[in-house]
Scaffold this active site. Structure first.
Site, PDB file in Angstrom:
ATOM      1  N   ASP A 162     -22.898  12.164  -2.862  1.00  0.00           N
ATOM      2  CA  ASP A 162     -22.556  13.587  -2.965  1.00  0.00           C
ATOM      3  C   ASP A 162     -21.329  13.874  -2.107  1.00  0.00           C
ATOM      4  O   ASP A 162     -21.223  13.400  -0.967  1.00  0.00           O
ATOM      5  CB  ASP A 162     -23.734  14.449  -2.493  1.00  0.00           C
ATOM      6  CG  ASP A 162     -23.475  15.928  -2.729  1.00  0.00           C
ATOM      7  OD1 ASP A 162     -23.712  16.386  -3.860  1.00  0.00           O
ATOM      8  OD2 ASP A 162     -23.043  16.606  -1.783  1.00  0.00           O
ATOM      9  N   ILE A 163     -20.375  14.633  -2.669  1.00  0.00           N
ATOM     10  CA  ILE A 163     -19.176  15.012  -1.915  1.00  0.00           C
ATOM     11  C   ILE A 163     -19.556  16.148  -0.962  1.00  0.00           C
ATOM     12  O   ILE A 163     -20.067  17.183  -1.392  1.00  0.00           O
ATOM     13  CB  ILE A 163     -18.045  15.455  -2.855  1.00  0.00           C
ATOM     14  CG1 ILE A 163     -17.693  14.330  -3.841  1.00  0.00           C
ATOM     15  CG2 ILE A 163     -16.806  15.866  -2.055  1.00  0.00           C
ATOM     16  CD1 ILE A 163     -16.680  14.732  -4.899  1.00  0.00           C
TER      17      ILE A 163
ATOM     18  N   GLU B 184     -20.762  17.458  -8.308  1.00  0.00           N
ATOM     19  CA  GLU B 184     -20.070  16.603  -7.344  1.00  0.00           C
ATOM     20  C   GLU B 184     -20.910  15.375  -6.977  1.00  0.00           C
ATOM     21  O   GLU B 184     -20.623  14.704  -5.992  1.00  0.00           O
ATOM     22  CB  GLU B 184     -19.727  17.387  -6.074  1.00  0.00           C
ATOM     23  CG  GLU B 184     -20.914  17.861  -5.256  1.00  0.00           C
ATOM     24  CD  GLU B 184     -21.420  19.233  -5.670  1.00  0.00           C
ATOM     25  OE1 GLU B 184     -21.977  19.932  -4.808  1.00  0.00           O
ATOM     26  OE2 GLU B 184     -21.255  19.618  -6.849  1.00  0.00           O
TER      27      GLU B 184
END
Length: 331
Positions: A203-204, A246
């Site tokens: 996950d960003i 994301e």
């Protein structure tokens, strides 16, 4: 012949490998206005025009000999009045009493559809060309070559369409559907051979802040760049996909927990060290290594719990689910 088959709501014709009619049901005879003796022991192609003979030879025989069956072949047969009757033909090779037969079911078409008209025009052109020229063999070879070329083109187009259907348009990575199918396949292999298998959910960090501050256009650039980093660091056999938003996922065959953690750490540093317009971007990673009792849903749930722990511990972290168990952590 069984009475139910004899009066089935569709035509039935069984032919030898040489094309001679061995059996036919009453429904087909009624459709076409023939008597039994008009059809049995006669060549099936006697009811076809020249153009339909070409279709039969170039499509029906090659496919039924190669695959053992043919589905939804559009063909026209001449009835007892010489009229052309359209059918959809399904065929299957069948061995009976040591002899092979080609069993065909014919459903008469009650309505014309657009492509049927196009086929009719093409058939007329083929038939006209066939009768106008004496070089029938050369012409037939030309038709075969064209069919092979079209089949090659169709296979290439289908391959491209399949790739597009499995690809995320923005990042160029595989999409969620492909990932889920691949995970199921890899888990089956793991259950068979017990060779280690690990899974990442990535996950960003603070991605919403990127969109809110820099706009969705730059957000898309960030997604593309992160995808490129993941793809660059993946080795042969590993699957990288965009899971949604994301989030990204990776499937790592032949990878145990320690090797998975080392690989995830390399990914984390690569993203952290990348030259970002915003000055800094990081990722958090959750890892799970398959166990004998695991299914796809359980792997994803545990990897997601490990990812949640990475987020809770300050982001820009790598967490393996097994470490959570050792720490007594409860997501």
């Amino acid at each position: 012949m069984d009475e139910r088959l004899n009066y089935a709501p569709c035509g039935y014709v069984s032919i030898t490998l040489e094309g001679m009619v061995a059996e036919v049901n009453q429904t087909f005879l009624d459709m076409m206005g023939y008597r039994l003796e008009d059809v049995v022991q006669k060549h099936f192609e006697a009811m076809m025009s020249t153009a339909n003979k070409l279709i039969f030879h170039s499509y029906f025989y090659p496919h039924i000999n190669l695959d053992g069956h043919v589905e939804e072949l559009f063909i026209r047969l001449k009835n007892s009045q010489g009229e052309s009757v359209p059918f959809i033909l399904n065929g299957r090779k069948f061995e009976r009493e040591g002899q092979e037969r080609l069993d065909c079911v014919l459903v008469q078409m009650g309505k014309r559809i657009d492509y049927e008209m196009e086929l009719r025009m093409a058939n007329k052109q083929i038939e006209k060309a066939y009768w106008e020229k004496d070089q029938a063999l050369a012409e037939l070879q030309q038709i075969h070559a064209e069919i092979e070329r079209k089949q090659t083109e169709l296979m290439e187009i289908n391959a491209v369409l399949l790739e597009l259907s499995n690809t995320d348009k923005l990042t160029g990575l595989k999409n969620r559907r492909f990932f889920q199918e691949k995970l199921e396949e890899q888990l089956m292999q793991y259950n068979h051979n017990r060779i280690p298998l690990s899974l990442f959910i990535i996950d960003i960090d603070h991605f919403k802040r990127v969109n809110d501050t820099w706009g969705h256009g730059y957000g898309d650039e960030v997604l593309f760049d992160v995808a490129s980093i993941l793809k660059t660091h993946a080795v042969e056999g590993e699957t990288v996909a965009r899971y949604g938003g994301e989030e990204f996922v990776m499937i790592l065959p032949e990878t145990d927990a320690e090797k998975a953690k080392a690989g995830a750490e390399r990914l984390r540093r690569a993203v952290q060290d990348f030259s970002w317009k915003t000055g800094s971007m990081t990722i958090s990673i959750g890892i799970i290594t398959a166990t004998p009792d695991a299914d796809e849903a359980m792997l994803l749930q545990k990897a997601d719990e490990a990812l949640y722990a990475s987020k809770q511990n300050g982001r820009n972290q790598v967490t393996h689910y097994e470490d959570l168990k050792l720490q007594g952590y409860s997501p």
